[in-house]
Design an enzyme around this catalytic site. Structure first.
Site, PDB file in Angstrom:
ATOM      1  N   LYS A   1       5.441   4.667  12.957  1.00 49.93           N
ATOM      2  CA  LYS A   1       4.321   4.597  11.685  1.00 49.93           C
ATOM      3  C   LYS A   1       2.904   4.062  11.843  1.00 49.93           C
ATOM      4  CE  LYS A   1       4.374   4.371   6.939  1.00 49.93           C
ATOM      5  NZ  LYS A   1       5.465   4.864   5.117  1.00 49.93           N
TER       6      LYS A   1
ATOM      7  N   ASP B   1      -1.440   1.632   2.399  1.00 50.47           N
ATOM      8  CA  ASP B   1      -0.451   2.591   1.830  1.00 50.47           C
ATOM      9  C   ASP B   1      -0.840   2.497   0.325  1.00 50.47           C
ATOM     10  OD1 ASP B   1       1.152   4.216   0.385  1.00 50.47           O
ATOM     11  OD2 ASP B   1       3.063   3.704   1.568  1.00 50.47           O
TER      12      ASP B   1
ATOM     13  N   LYS C   1       0.641   3.355  -6.166  1.00 51.69           N
ATOM     14  CA  LYS C   1       1.980   1.868  -6.061  1.00 51.69           C
ATOM     15  C   LYS C   1       1.797   0.821  -7.484  1.00 51.69           C
ATOM     16  CE  LYS C   1       3.467   1.793  -1.149  1.00 51.69           C
ATOM     17  NZ  LYS C   1       4.810   2.136  -1.726  1.00 51.69           N
TER      18      LYS C   1
ATOM     19  N   ASP D   1       2.695   8.707  -2.336  1.00 53.90           N
ATOM     20  CA  ASP D   1       3.609   7.751  -1.301  1.00 53.90           C
ATOM     21  C   ASP D   1       4.390   8.204  -0.514  1.00 53.90           C
ATOM     22  OD1 ASP D   1       3.235   5.430  -1.502  1.00 53.90           O
ATOM     23  OD2 ASP D   1       4.107   4.973  -3.146  1.00 53.90           O
TER      24      ASP D   1
ATOM     25  N   GLU E   1       4.164   8.978   2.630  1.00 52.52           N
ATOM     26  CA  GLU E   1       3.330   9.638   3.307  1.00 52.52           C
ATOM     27  C   GLU E   1       4.384   9.810   4.975  1.00 52.52           C
ATOM     28  OE1 GLU E   1       3.310   6.326   1.674  1.00 52.52           O
ATOM     29  OE2 GLU E   1       2.538   5.410   3.581  1.00 52.52           O
TER      30      GLU E   1
ATOM     31  N   ARG F   1       6.761  10.197   6.409  1.00 50.79           N
ATOM     32  CA  ARG F   1       7.484  10.724   7.055  1.00 50.79           C
ATOM     33  C   ARG F   1       6.491  12.057   7.250  1.00 50.79           C
ATOM     34  NH1 ARG F   1      11.033  11.342   1.291  1.00 50.79           N
ATOM     35  NH2 ARG F   1      10.244   9.307   1.262  1.00 50.79           N
TER      36      ARG F   1
HETATM   37  N1  BES Z   1       5.553   2.177   2.883  1.00 55.54           N
HETATM   38  C1  BES Z   1       6.123   2.655   1.915  1.00 55.54           C
HETATM   39  C2  BES Z   1       7.737   2.086   1.961  1.00 55.54           C
HETATM   40  C3  BES Z   1       7.859   0.724   1.918  1.00 55.54           C
HETATM   41  C4  BES Z   1       8.171  -0.008   0.728  1.00 55.54           C
HETATM   42  C5  BES Z   1       7.314  -0.127   3.207  1.00 55.54           C
HETATM   43  C6  BES Z   1       8.286  -1.496   0.382  1.00 55.54           C
HETATM   44  C7  BES Z   1       7.485  -1.574   3.138  1.00 55.54           C
HETATM   45  C8  BES Z   1       7.918  -2.069   1.834  1.00 55.54           C
HETATM   46  C9  BES Z   1       6.990   4.231   2.010  1.00 55.54           C
HETATM   47  O1  BES Z   1       5.123   4.809   2.195  1.00 55.54           O
HETATM   48  C10 BES Z   1       7.111   3.861   0.349  1.00 55.54           C
HETATM   49  O2  BES Z   1       5.938   4.538  -0.684  1.00 55.54           O
HETATM   50  N2  BES Z   1       7.753   4.858   0.126  1.00 55.54           N
HETATM   51  C11 BES Z   1       8.211   4.927  -1.241  1.00 55.54           C
HETATM   52  C12 BES Z   1       9.464   6.557  -1.290  1.00 55.54           C
HETATM   53  C13 BES Z   1       9.578   7.566  -2.422  1.00 55.54           C
HETATM   54  C14 BES Z   1       8.409   7.671  -3.737  1.00 55.54           C
HETATM   55  C15 BES Z   1      10.114   8.792  -2.504  1.00 55.54           C
HETATM   56  C16 BES Z   1       9.396   4.196  -1.481  1.00 55.54           C
HETATM   57  O3  BES Z   1      10.167   3.759  -0.767  1.00 55.54           O
HETATM   58  O4  BES Z   1       9.105   4.065  -2.929  1.00 55.54           O
HETATM   59 ZN    ZN Z   2       3.928   4.067   4.039  1.00 53.23          ZN
HETATM   60 ZN    ZN Z   3       4.263   4.849   0.103  1.00 49.61          ZN
END
Ligand code: BES
Ligand code: ZN
Ligand code: ZN
Length: 481
Positions: free
Chosen positions: A249, A254, A261, A331, A333, A335
């Site tokens: 990735k 992000d 966020k 968010d 993204e 996947r």
């Molecule tokens: N990049 C984030 C995941 C992440 C969170 C990485 C904390 C490092 C530290 C990912 O893109 C994300 O935002 N995932 C969301 C998914 C949700 C919207 C289903 C998450 O984990 O909150």
């Molecule tokens: Zn991310």
């Molecule tokens: Zn994200």
């Protein structure tokens, strides 16, 4: 850092400081150390460090007694931490030329590699962008051990892997303004040219032609164009028929997109390309170590931004595989970009896939910062990855991926939704990827909790850890069909 191996008696080792591992419950009688045990000053406990000056009869200026814990528990991972902690302490005192003595059962290849890796990893600081000349860095690190077959190769292995890991850490540490998808692709190109790897970078047009609607949907909110980096290593003569594909990735920043966020800690989302950086780092090491199988890396690079052109919740995109995806949450993204990269890797002939991604906050809830979450559709590939991770001290924990988790990703409007509701977030994210791995043996590593350290450790600075570079390199190097 200059890395060398020497085989001379301990008394003759030249260094500003000589690291001597000492074990719990075993009194070190040399180096006028025995009285220190009587006063309790030295116990040999793990990572206990005692610096001695003016030790008679030694060529080295100082001796650093480094606690190695109980002898029966001493392994390569402990050696790596010991060397890292020792180097960090000595570096803080501006010691430039360091040596470590490997004696007895520790004078074997895995310990020699681990000592060098530990020294290099411990020397790393995430301070590239600090100005001023107060930076301290170690000049040389020497492994001193009785001559054994493979000593030089083991030290080389440790150097190559340690340097590749630090290369990845530097990249992860770069902020989003300085490391855009274009700059990440450029860095990969430069590395590939230096290491004689094949490098191809697909731009937006090329990806459009391939039908990568899932990846491109994430990218449209940003002024920074997306790139798919492809790195290829081919052995002179391949043994067996396996072709390993590494997918990482590469979200250079992000924000969450329209599903934005919260501001708190958002600055950390510069490390959302840690999986991609690890793949580039692993390829850098493999180019030098030359495993017996072809290895290719695929790194989708995008910036996830909100804006008037950004993807909206509810949008439906068509992935390269032909499947339609309802984007419930912009968010989620990672996947979306990995789906198309995985499809592309399969179509390019990869027989086995390992992906690494800072994919979910949920894996941090589940496993904290200790273990990488490991998901798979293939137990034998899982066993290979776990064996490599154990040898390299990068802890991983197998997570479930039963078919019925797929129910969480059902939507009335498309083939699959990109999020699965409140529960089991790390599992539903992995389940989404599995849909695109199809029947190709695949392991997914969720490194959201392990790619970044919030507080420094005695053997490692805070910031990027470089996981899972070491495991990936070991996986390819130890591969036998
Ligand atoms: N990049 C984030 C995941 C992440 C969170 C990485 C904390 C490092 C530290 C990912 O893109 C994300 O935002 N995932 C969301 C998914 C949700 C919207 C289903 C998450 O984990 O909150
Ligand atoms: Zn991310
Ligand atoms: Zn994200």
């Amino acid at each position: 850092m200059q890395i060398t191996a020497v085989s001379v008696p301990v008394e003759q080792i030249q260094a500003d400081a000589l690291i001597i591992p000492v074990f719990e419950g075993e009194k070190e009688a040399r180096f006028s150390a025995s009285t220190l045990y009587d006063t309790g000053e030295v116990s040999g406990k793990s990572l206990e460090l005692t610096l001695l000056h003016n030790v008679g009869g030694l060529a080295a200026t100082r001796v650093l007694l480094a606690g190695a814990g109980k002898r029966e528990k001493f392994d390569a991972a402990e050696m790596r931490r010991l060397a890292g902690a020792a180097v960090r302490l000595l570096k803080g005192k501006s010691v430039k030329n360091i040596a470590i003595a490997l004696e007895g059962p520790a004078a074997v290849a895995p310990f020699a590699s681990a000592a060098v890796e530990g020294a290099l990893l411990g020397d790393f600081e995430p301070d590239r962008h600090k100005t001023g000349n107060d930076k301290k860095s170690v000049v040389s690190f020497t492994v001193a051990a009785p001559a054994f077959e493979g000593l030089a190769a083991a030290v080389d292995y440790g150097r190559i892997v340690g340097e590749a890991t630090n290369y990845a850490r530097d990249m992860v540490n770069e902020p989003g303004n300085l490391l855009t998808p274009a700059r990440m692709a450029e860095a990969a190109r430069v590395m590939a040219a230096e290491q004689h790897l094949e490098c191809e970078v697909l731009d937006r047009d090329a990806m459009q032609k391939l039908g990568m609607g899932s990846l491109l949907g994430v990218a449209i909110g940003s002024a920074e164009p997306p790139y798919l980096i492809v790195l290829r290593y081919k052995p002179a003569k391949a043994e067996g028929s396996a072709h390993l594909g590494l997918v990482g990735k590469g979200v250079t920043f992000d924000t969450g997109g329209i599903s934005i966020k919260p501001a708190d800690s958002m600055e950390k989302m510069k490390y959302d390309m840690a999986g991609g950086a690890a793949m580039i780092g692993a390829m850098r090491a493999l180019a030098q170590l030359k495993p017996p199988m072809p290895v290719s890396a695929y790194i989708p690079c995008v910036e996830n931004m909100p804006g008037s052109r950004a993807q909206r919740p509810g949008d439906i995109v068509t992935a390269m595989s032909g499947k339609t995806i309802e984007v419930i949450n912009t968010d989620a993204e990672g996947r979306l970009i990995l789906a198309d990269a995985i499809t592309y890797a399969r179509k390019q002939g990869c027989t086995h896939l390992v992906d690494a991604a800072t994919l979910t906050g949920a894996i941090v809830v589940a496993l904290g910062h200790m273990h990488v979450g490991l998901f798979t559709n293939n137990d034998s590939l899982k066993d290979r990855v776990l064996a490599a991770s154990k040898a390299e001290g990068e802890r991983m924990w197998p997570m479930p991926l039963d078919d019925d988790y797929r129910d969480y990703l059902k939507t009335a409007f498309a083939d699959i939704a990109n999020v699965g509701g409140r529960w089991g977030g790390a599992v539903t994210a992995a389940m989404f990827l599995k849909e695109f791995a199809e029947d190709t043996p695949w392991v997914h590593l969720d490194i959201a909790g392990t790619a970044w350290l919030d507080d420094s450790k005695p053997f490692l600075a805070k910031g990027p850890t470089g996981l899972p570079v070491r495991t990936l390199v070991r996986l390819a190097m130890d591969w036998r069909d």
